[in-house]
Write an enzyme that holds these catalytic residues in place. Structure first.
Site, PDB file in Angstrom:
ATOM      1  N   CYS A 113       0.755  -1.220   0.065  1.00 46.55           N
ATOM      2  CA  CYS A 113      -0.031  -0.063  -0.032  1.00 46.55           C
ATOM      3  C   CYS A 113       0.645   1.379  -0.128  1.00 46.55           C
ATOM      4  O   CYS A 113       0.114   2.357  -0.243  1.00 46.55           O
ATOM      5  CB  CYS A 113      -1.003  -0.124   1.293  1.00 46.55           C
ATOM      6  N   HIS A 138      -1.453  11.534  15.644  1.00 41.65           N
ATOM      7  CA  HIS A 138      -2.081  10.843  14.304  1.00 41.65           C
ATOM      8  C   HIS A 138      -0.924   9.621  13.689  1.00 41.65           C
ATOM      9  O   HIS A 138       0.032  10.235  13.521  1.00 41.65           O
ATOM     10  CB  HIS A 138      -2.450  11.641  13.021  1.00 41.65           C
ATOM     11  N   HIS A 169      -4.333   4.683   9.649  1.00 39.13           N
ATOM     12  CA  HIS A 169      -5.549   4.281   9.597  1.00 39.13           C
ATOM     13  C   HIS A 169      -5.611   2.427   9.910  1.00 39.13           C
ATOM     14  O   HIS A 169      -4.436   1.974   9.492  1.00 39.13           O
ATOM     15  CB  HIS A 169      -6.428   4.481   8.535  1.00 39.13           C
ATOM     16  N   ASP A 218      -8.679  -5.749   6.081  1.00 41.61           N
ATOM     17  CA  ASP A 218      -8.592  -6.643   4.896  1.00 41.61           C
ATOM     18  C   ASP A 218      -6.981  -7.111   4.995  1.00 41.61           C
ATOM     19  O   ASP A 218      -6.349  -7.109   3.967  1.00 41.61           O
ATOM     20  CB  ASP A 218      -8.622  -5.652   3.763  1.00 41.61           C
ATOM     21  N   ARG A 275      -5.103  -4.453   8.986  1.00 39.45           N
ATOM     22  CA  ARG A 275      -3.961  -3.796   8.276  1.00 39.45           C
ATOM     23  C   ARG A 275      -3.703  -2.568   8.801  1.00 39.45           C
ATOM     24  O   ARG A 275      -4.469  -1.824   8.422  1.00 39.45           O
ATOM     25  CB  ARG A 275      -4.027  -3.822   6.824  1.00 39.45           C
ATOM     26  N   CYS A 300      -2.170   0.636   8.476  1.00 36.88           N
ATOM     27  CA  CYS A 300      -1.369   1.494   7.748  1.00 36.88           C
ATOM     28  C   CYS A 300      -0.765   2.687   8.199  1.00 36.88           C
ATOM     29  O   CYS A 300      -1.556   3.562   8.446  1.00 36.88           O
ATOM     30  CB  CYS A 300      -2.453   1.893   6.393  1.00 36.88           C
TER      31      CYS A 300
END
Length: 133
Positions: A64, A101, A104, A108, A116, A118
């Site tokens: 990704c 932050h 996310h 999946d 996952r 990310c």
């Protein structure tokens, strides 16, 4: 969250990109992060408060463009916030200690957790398990 700092204090402590991502909810460009291809054994920590977030054995290559993990060190190390930005419904992941932050989480993932995470490279630091002999 125990790190109660002002935006000015965070801005003075962090480089501009880390501040933009961690304190303003930004995202680094995909495939640009320094930790994306890191394969060393160790721990990933919050770039802001240095609390541990992920073990290296939870990291996998999802393709990704950001470091991906299938679980945090503990469910208490991160917090989850519904994110409806950009016309999508996602689950934002933040550091439980300082509210930075991180990225996310998606349902999946290829491992038994189905998750996952990310995560932006710039929102983390890495501490190797290598010990000098």
């Amino acid at each position: 969250m125990s790190d109660e700092k002002t935006e000015q204090q965070w801005q003075a402590e962090l480089d501009p990109e880390t501040f933009r991502v961690c304190r303003q909810g930004g995202t680094e460009a995909p495939f640009s992060g320094s930790l994306l291809h890191n394969r060393e054994n160790g721990h990933y920590h919050c770039a802001c408060c240095h609390e541990p977030l992920f073990y290296s054995d939870a990291k996998f290559d999802s393709g990704c463009g950001w470091p991906s993990f299938d679980k945090p060190i503990s469910q208490d190390s991160v917090q989850y916030i519904e994110d409806f930005s950009h016309g999508m419904h996602r689950i934002e992941v933040r550091c439980s200690h300082c509210g930075a932050h991180l990225g996310h989480v998606f349902d999946d993932g290829p491992t038994d957790t189905g998750q996952r995470y990310c995560i932006n490279s710039v929102s983390m630091s890495f501490e190797s398990d290598k010990t000098e002999k």
